[in-house]
Scaffold this active site. Structure first.
Site, mmCIF file in Angstrom:
data_model
loop_
_atom_site.group_PDB
_atom_site.id
_atom_site.type_symbol
_atom_site.label_atom_id
_atom_site.label_comp_id
_atom_site.label_asym_id
_atom_site.label_seq_id
_atom_site.Cartn_x
_atom_site.Cartn_y
_atom_site.Cartn_z
ATOM 1 N N CYS A 313 -2.554 4.286 0.541
ATOM 2 C CA CYS A 313 -3.321 4.597 1.746
ATOM 3 C C CYS A 313 -3.924 3.343 2.380
ATOM 4 O O CYS A 313 -4.531 2.533 1.683
ATOM 5 C CB CYS A 313 -4.427 5.560 1.347
ATOM 6 S SG CYS A 313 -5.583 5.902 2.648
ATOM 7 N N ARG A 414 2.229 14.486 10.635
ATOM 8 C CA ARG A 414 0.902 14.327 10.069
ATOM 9 C C ARG A 414 0.001 13.454 10.928
ATOM 10 O O ARG A 414 -1.167 13.709 11.082
ATOM 11 C CB ARG A 414 1.043 13.727 8.675
ATOM 12 C CG ARG A 414 -0.257 13.618 7.925
ATOM 13 C CD ARG A 414 0.019 13.059 6.536
ATOM 14 N NE ARG A 414 -1.224 12.612 5.945
ATOM 15 C CZ ARG A 414 -1.765 13.144 4.864
ATOM 16 N NH1 ARG A 414 -1.192 14.124 4.268
ATOM 17 N NH2 ARG A 414 -2.892 12.675 4.388
HETATM 18 P P1 IMP Z 1 -2.601 8.645 -5.084
HETATM 19 O O1 IMP Z 1 -2.686 9.687 -6.150
HETATM 20 O O2 IMP Z 1 -3.619 7.561 -5.259
HETATM 21 O O3 IMP Z 1 -1.242 8.078 -4.922
HETATM 22 O O4 IMP Z 1 -3.011 9.363 -3.701
HETATM 23 C C1 IMP Z 1 -2.342 10.494 -3.217
HETATM 24 C C2 IMP Z 1 -3.079 11.025 -2.010
HETATM 25 O O5 IMP Z 1 -3.076 10.076 -0.940
HETATM 26 C C3 IMP Z 1 -2.471 12.267 -1.383
HETATM 27 O O6 IMP Z 1 -2.808 13.455 -2.059
HETATM 28 C C4 IMP Z 1 -3.014 12.249 0.041
HETATM 29 O O7 IMP Z 1 -4.307 12.790 0.128
HETATM 30 C C5 IMP Z 1 -3.140 10.764 0.319
HETATM 31 N N1 IMP Z 1 -2.041 10.257 1.154
HETATM 32 C C6 IMP Z 1 -0.732 10.567 1.115
HETATM 33 N N2 IMP Z 1 -0.028 9.832 1.997
HETATM 34 C C7 IMP Z 1 -0.918 9.035 2.608
HETATM 35 C C8 IMP Z 1 -0.797 8.033 3.631
HETATM 36 O O8 IMP Z 1 0.280 7.681 4.095
HETATM 37 N N3 IMP Z 1 -1.963 7.450 4.023
HETATM 38 C C9 IMP Z 1 -3.170 7.792 3.506
HETATM 39 N N4 IMP Z 1 -3.319 8.683 2.524
HETATM 40 C C10 IMP Z 1 -2.201 9.310 2.084
#
Ligand code: IMP
Length: 498
Positions: A313, A414
């Site tokens: 993100c 999105r």
């Molecule tokens: P991770 O577990 O740290 O990889 O975060 C996953 C979460 O990041 C997802 O459940 C979403 O809420 C968020 N997310 C997914 N795609 C994006 C993006 O492109 N930008 C910002 N947040 C994202």
């Protein structure tokens, strides 16, 4: 001047540690339950619970049907991504709902393809057992890796090496796993093809799957004993998408958005309340009490908390919006608890974004979350929808954000109001089967809860004691002052400057 400026910095999960409570017999690891509510339901329905507090994010590189099936078997749930055509997402949901534990709808081959081509297909798909069928889907035989050697038989056809129907035991019209099991036990086979009365292939039942099924005490299933299926939706095409998902059998929906405190999300929630009041829906993401109240007042039955922390993100960097996940959970939990006191409705909170280790999960739960959503964690698994690649001798899987250019290529859903990306694309180290990884994560969560002297997540909410930790304490908590030649570790001294 801004309306409000909070000068206390927001905090991440990494900045907290749990203090142990009294461990009693009640809180021994074997007595701990991780069962947690998935969503508020006024039907007091048994089915809206999961048995492990972990769900997979609605992302192209994370939650397809294979991940959803395996995770539901293991006690969690995966939100099938909505950044794909409606029919394709509905097909994935239908696959989950029609999946019969132990009954596999296999990849099939035709008798005339060469062993060389079969080998290539086997490598691409990762399976080694293929039923052989004719043009009308009738079973002709079965071929496994034990039936050929590519260097010797490469030019031959599948029909020349397969085991034919007179050489194998086949089940007819069986849809009960124990019946399939007892036929398999009497045969010398590791796999049983099941056909209908016209000899059309229906399923394969593998010995190893039967064993797995018996090992799945945490399976999350609906009232008809089908696996639970969850799907993400967006705030654009929901009037077409949701009917197709409901038709396919979806049990629960979640709106996928980085900013859930919006008019668009309100419209989506109100629409679902009007047309599908029986389908519970999760709102989010939000990071403030105001965002929480807005979503539950409009019908959200659970709320995703977190903005800016996801591993892929870049929302904080691009827009300057976000909040440390720990602070977001604390603030929203307070709002949730007072909403519960006021209305008697307990709205589960999902901590989402940036959660990496078991310790992060248990700290998120202790702060007030009911379960966590993860992307990166699941992207590394065998069951995620991507193919493995080798980079610098390391086996990796690709992982990208839903706001990254790669996801937006399908259709800028999105983040369609914006012209810039909010996510990146990269790789994560391949971690193997979900089952093994989840097992390890769950045992760490349970060990931590046992140290805290609690046996349920509700007790953890009530009894956990946490403390903010200094940067030096975090450093001290890692390996230090020791040289480990095989671990490629640097020799860090805690006495900085040495
Ligand atoms: P991770 O577990 O740290 O990889 O975060 C996953 C979460 O990041 C997802 O459940 C979403 O809420 C968020 N997310 C997914 N795609 C994006 C993006 O492109 N930008 C910002 N947040 C994202």
């Amino acid at each position: 001047m801004a309306k409000i400026i909070y000068n206390e910095p927001s905090r991440t999960l990494l900045e907290y540690r749990l203090l142990p409570g009294l461990t009693t017999e009640n809180s021994l690891i074997d007595n701990i339950s991780l069962r947690t509510p998935l969503i508020y339901s006024d039907k007091k329905d048994h089915k809206y619970h999961i048995n492990v507090p972990i769900v997979a994010a609605a992302m192209q590189s994370v939650s397809g049907a294979d991940m959803a099936i395996e995770l539901a078997k293991l006690g969690g749930i995966a939100f099938v991504y909505c950044s794909q055509p409606i029919e394709q997402q509905a097909e994935m949901i239908a696959r989950i709902k029609t999946h019969k534990a132990g009954f596999v709808e296999p990849e099939t081959v035709h008798p005339q393809i060469t062993i060389q081509d079969l080998c290539a297909l086997s490598q691409q798909k990762g399976y080694t057992t293929f039923p052989v069928i004719d043009e009308s889907g009738r079973l002709l035989g079965i071929i496994t890796k034990n039936d050929y050697d590519v260097s010797r038989h490469g030019e031959l056809c599948v029909k020349d090496r397969m085991l034919t129907l007179d050489q194998i035991v086949v089940g007819t019209d069986i849809n009960n796993l124990s019946e399939a099991n007892s036929i398999l036990m009497e045969s010398h086979q590791s796999v049983l093809p099941i056909v209908d009365k016209g000899n059309k292939l229906l399923y394969l039942v593998f010995r190893k799957d039967i064993r797995n099924h018996l090992n799945n005490p945490y399976e999350v299933i609906d009232e008809r004993k089908r696996l639970m299926a969850a799907a993400a939706v967006n705030t654009y095409d929901y009037p077409e998408r949701i009917p197709a998902l409901v038709e396919a059998g979806v049990d629960i929906l979640a709106i996928d958005s980085s900013d859930g405190y919006s008019y668009f999300q309100q419209q989506t929630l109100l629409w679902v309340k009007e047309y599908y009041p029986e389908i519970p829906i999760i709102g989010g993401n939000i990071i403030t009490p105001a965002g929480f109240e807005f979503l539950v007042d409009n019908g959200a039955g659970a709320v995703k908390v977190g903005m800016g922390g996801g591993s892929i993100c870049i929302t904080q960097e691009q827009k300057g919006t976000g909040r440390g996940l720990a602070t977001a959970i604390i603030k929203v939990s307070e709002a949730r608890d007072s909403y519960f006191k006021k209305t008697g409705k307990y709205v589960p909170l999902i901590a989402d974004g940036g959660i990496v280790h078991a310790k992060d999960i248990v700290i998120a739960l202790a702060l007030g979350a009911d379960y966590v959503m993860m992307g990166r964690y699941f992207a590394r698994m065998e069951e995620s929808p991507t193919q493995k690649v080798t980079i610098n001798n390391r086996v990796m899987k690709p992982y990208w954000g839903e706001g990254a250019a790669r996801a937006r290529r399908w259709k800028a859903m999105r983040y369609s109001q914006v012209k810039f990306v909010e996510g990146v694309e990269g790789f994560v180290e391949y971690a193997g089967k979900l089952r093994d990884n989840l097992d390890d994560t769950i045992s760490k969560i349970k060990a931590s809860m046992s140290s805290c002297g609690v046996s349920t997540i509700r007790e953890l909410h009530k009894q956990a004691e946490l403390e903010v930790i200094s940067a030096l304490s975090i450093r001290e908590g890692k390996v230090h002052d020791i040289y480990m030649p095989d671990k490629d570790q640097h020799y860090y001294s805690l006495n900085w400057g040495e």
